[in-house]
Design an enzyme around this catalytic site. Structure first.
Site, PDB file in Angstrom:
ATOM      1  CG  ASP A  80      26.951  37.552  44.171  1.00 48.79           C
ATOM      2  OD1 ASP A  80      26.883  36.956  42.938  1.00 48.79           O
ATOM      3  OD2 ASP A  80      25.749  37.672  45.510  1.00 48.79           O
ATOM      4  CG  ASP A  98      25.252  32.889  43.312  1.00 46.95           C
ATOM      5  OD1 ASP A  98      26.342  34.131  43.919  1.00 46.95           O
ATOM      6  OD2 ASP A  98      25.477  32.343  43.418  1.00 46.95           O
ATOM      7  CG  ASP A 121      30.235  36.335  40.293  1.00 44.88           C
ATOM      8  OD1 ASP A 121      30.484  37.252  40.556  1.00 44.88           O
ATOM      9  OD2 ASP A 121      29.097  35.786  40.689  1.00 44.88           O
ATOM     10  CG  ASP A 181      47.068  24.918  48.766  1.00 44.00           C
ATOM     11  OD1 ASP A 181      47.095  26.167  49.640  1.00 44.00           O
ATOM     12  OD2 ASP A 181      46.918  23.870  49.248  1.00 44.00           O
ATOM     13  CD  GLU A 223      49.901  28.121  52.357  1.00 44.22           C
ATOM     14  OE1 GLU A 223      49.673  28.299  52.636  1.00 44.22           O
ATOM     15  OE2 GLU A 223      49.499  26.870  51.277  1.00 44.22           O
TER      16      GLU A 223
HETATM   17  O1  ISL Z   1      45.553  27.330  57.597  1.00 44.95           O
HETATM   18  C1  ISL Z   1      46.511  27.693  58.167  1.00 44.95           C
HETATM   19  C2  ISL Z   1      46.632  28.053  59.664  1.00 44.95           C
HETATM   20  O2  ISL Z   1      45.260  27.810  60.171  1.00 44.95           O
HETATM   21  C3  ISL Z   1      47.814  27.123  57.079  1.00 44.95           C
HETATM   22  O3  ISL Z   1      48.297  25.768  58.652  1.00 44.95           O
HETATM   23  C4  ISL Z   1      47.333  25.961  56.116  1.00 44.95           C
HETATM   24  O4  ISL Z   1      46.945  24.906  56.785  1.00 44.95           O
HETATM   25  C5  ISL Z   1      48.527  26.025  55.700  1.00 44.95           C
HETATM   26  O5  ISL Z   1      49.061  27.993  55.016  1.00 44.95           O
HETATM   27  C6  ISL Z   1      48.100  25.714  54.172  1.00 44.95           C
HETATM   28  O6  ISL Z   1      47.208  26.717  53.425  1.00 44.95           O
HETATM   29  C7  ISL Z   1      46.617  26.140  52.077  1.00 44.95           C
HETATM   30  O7  ISL Z   1      46.411  24.707  52.155  1.00 44.95           O
HETATM   31  C8  ISL Z   1      45.113  24.369  52.349  1.00 44.95           C
HETATM   32  C9  ISL Z   1      43.859  25.367  52.412  1.00 44.95           C
HETATM   33  O8  ISL Z   1      42.435  24.916  53.591  1.00 44.95           O
HETATM   34  C10 ISL Z   1      44.054  26.809  53.007  1.00 44.95           C
HETATM   35  O9  ISL Z   1      43.564  28.233  52.534  1.00 44.95           O
HETATM   36  C11 ISL Z   1      45.824  27.146  51.997  1.00 44.95           C
HETATM   37  O10 ISL Z   1      46.193  28.651  51.662  1.00 44.95           O
HETATM   38  C12 ISL Z   1      44.972  23.107  51.990  1.00 44.95           C
HETATM   39  O11 ISL Z   1      44.481  23.751  50.629  1.00 44.95           O
END
Ligand code: ISL
Length: 516
Positions: A22, A26, A30, A202, A257
């Protein structure tokens, strides 16, 4: 032979910006805080940082709900802070990956606001709007992540339902609409033009959908739709995204991912070398601390990825999962796991704090803020042993346990610390082509142990991991025959490090061996 690309031999370090450091007091980490701690990363010896989202966001999913992809949320700083961070990283030889969230936006994003304003708005089709089912319920049986609820929310103003694989505040974008793809390409250009080296993408397997939106089969009904969504449309989008990255100089890359819990399916997302450069592979993340389970994961990963030329990745902890020290049950195991992770063929991804051997925080019910209950692994990084652990005010989540000893300052001062084990391992890895990019072959070892040899030309290393809580003698095994006279280069518990290998492994001990 051409040299392997930087991302094949790199060690990636994930920073969850809210919890790292931080800079403005806050209670939330960041970009300026991250900037002030880059020397920690250099000393540790990682090659690239991946920053979880720092974009403008209402923070319903702590940044994975984006309301402006091309600006920094004020809680994290400004675009100028970002530029300064990239410059500082590059000056230290650290690459920068940013998080790209293409599957959904925040419901407060101007795109969704426009889309929901009227059935006839030209941006209506940027998201998935459908009439209800015959019973007046949702259009299909898909279930959202984090809940047993439908992946659809009814919008009374226009009398239709919209799709969200995650929270209702995270509507899914419709990539079948070329305007959406073009808009996301603009986002990608925006960050590439600012000098990022690539993206962690993601839930990238979620972007292509079956246009018929059919029900999920009855045997999986009730499970979230996300890990089931595996569509050819996504590969078309990935090839175009890859072409965009390839049009930039400097080896820009994408690490997707792909949250499909089947390595064979994950392999397809590397395409024919024309889709993702790297993909997460989550089955090992969920494997228990057990030799048979890990041997299977290592075999499956090689069997599915090697034949198609897909370079593996390995990860033990992240911002969505209980930390591996908490999962495996002891720091000794977490230390052995470090040599497992960093000794496997592929790109390892570390999660900030694992180098300290951190446990998940115990978060009391009244302080739980994440809709997915993932608060424990998102605890703030303790920088020193003082009461505030280097945080100027109380951070947004409680510190992990043992922060009085498991903190950056104390662990740098202690050659027995987990941090020093990571540092020594990364020094050894950097010096060995076998460890970085060499071939890998499993060795015959006693039950409870997994061992493999890594080879690059004349350079060789052997990795042995004892998953059992007993001393194991390797007498008479292929592993010992292959390493006669070898030295212990790194030992997870420091026992025998720098000496000739005795042929015995302590309980939960891992070693890296090198020719003597
Ligand atoms: O978090 C999970 C299980 O606890 C996974 O199913 C997760 O939802 C999956 O890996 C996708 O995650 C990603 O997208 C999500 C976000 O909440 C996660 O932090 C991110 O890593 C939605 O954007």
């Amino acid at each position: 032979m051409t040299a392997p690309p930087w991302w094949a031999s790199a060690v990636v370090y994930q920073i969850y910006p809210r919890s790292f450091c931080d800079g403005d007091g806050d209670g939330v980490g960041d970009l300026s805080g991250i900037r002030s701690r880059l020397d920690h990363l250099v000393r540790l010896g990682v090659d690239a940082v991946w920053l979880s989202p720092f974009y403008r966001s209402p923070m319903k999913d702590f940044g994975y709900d984006i309301s402006d992809h091309c600006d920094v949320d004020p809680v994290f700083g400004t675009l100028a802070d970002f530029d300064a961070l990239v410059a500082d990283c590059h000056a230290r030889g650290l690459r920068v990956l940013v998080d790209l969230v293409p599957n959904h936006t925040s419901d407060l994003h101007p795109w969704f606001q426009a889309s929901r304003s009227s059935r006839y708005h030209p941006m209506r089709d940027w998201y998935w709007w459908r009439d209800g089912g015959p019973d007046g319920g949702p259009p299909n049986n898909w279930v959202a992540a984090f809940s047993p609820d439908p992946a659809w929310t009814f919008d009374a103003a226009t009398g239709q339902w919209y799709l969200h694989q995650f929270l209702p505040e995270q509507p899914d974008l419709n990539w079948a609409n070329p305007e959406v793809e073009a808009a996301m390409h603009d986002v990608v250009r925006f960050w590439l033009d600012r000098g990022v080296d690539g993206f962690r993408i993601d839930v990238v397997h979620g972007i292509g959908k079956d246009p018929q939106l059919p029900d999920d089969p009855p045997e999986v009904a009730g499970l979230p739709h996300v890990p089931l969504n595996d569509r050819p449309e996504t590969h078309v989008h990935l090839r175009r995204l890859r072409a965009l990255l390839d049009s930039y100089p400097g080896d820009r890359m994408m690490l997707g991912e792909v949250f499909l819990l089947d390595t064979a399916k994950v392999a397809a997302y590397y395409g024919d070398g024309d889709e993702l450069h790297l993909s997460f592979n989550f089955p090992p993340l969920f494997a228990p601390w057990k030799a048979s389970a890990w041997r299977r994961q290592i075999e499956t990963t090689a069997a599915e990825l090697d034949p198609v030329g897909a370079w593996p990745t390995w990860v033990l902890s992240n911002h969505d999962t209980v930390r591996h020290r908490s999962r495996y049950g002891s720091e000794a195991r977490a230390r052995a796991a470090a040599l497992l992770l960093l000794g496997l063929r592929g790109t390892p991804v570390l999660y900030a704090g694992e180098e300290l051997g951190l446990l998940d925080a115990e978060v009391p019910a009244e302080r739980v803020v994440d809709p997915g209950g993932r608060d424990g692994c998102r605890a703030p990084i303790p920088w020193d042993p003082t009461h505030g652990h280097g945080w100027p005010t109380d951070p947004w989540l409680p510190f992990p346990p043992e922060a009085d000893t498991h903190n950056v300052a104390d662990e740098w001062a202690d050659p027995r610390s987990t941090l020093d084990l990571y540092r020594r391992s990364l020094v050894a890895r950097r010096a060995s082509a076998a460890l970085r990019t060499g071939a890998q072959r499993l060795l015959e070892v006693p039950a409870g142990v997994v061992g493999w040899v890594r080879t690059a030309g004349a350079d060789r290393r052997v990795v042995l991991v004892n998953f059992s809580d007993e001393v194991v003698d390797l007498e008479g095994t292929e592993a010992l025959a292959a390493t006669a006279g070898w030295q212990v280069e790194v030992a997870s518990d420091r026992q025998g490090e720098g000496s000739r290998f005795t042929g015995q492994l302590g309980p939960d001990q891992a070693v890296w061996l090198r020719p003597g």
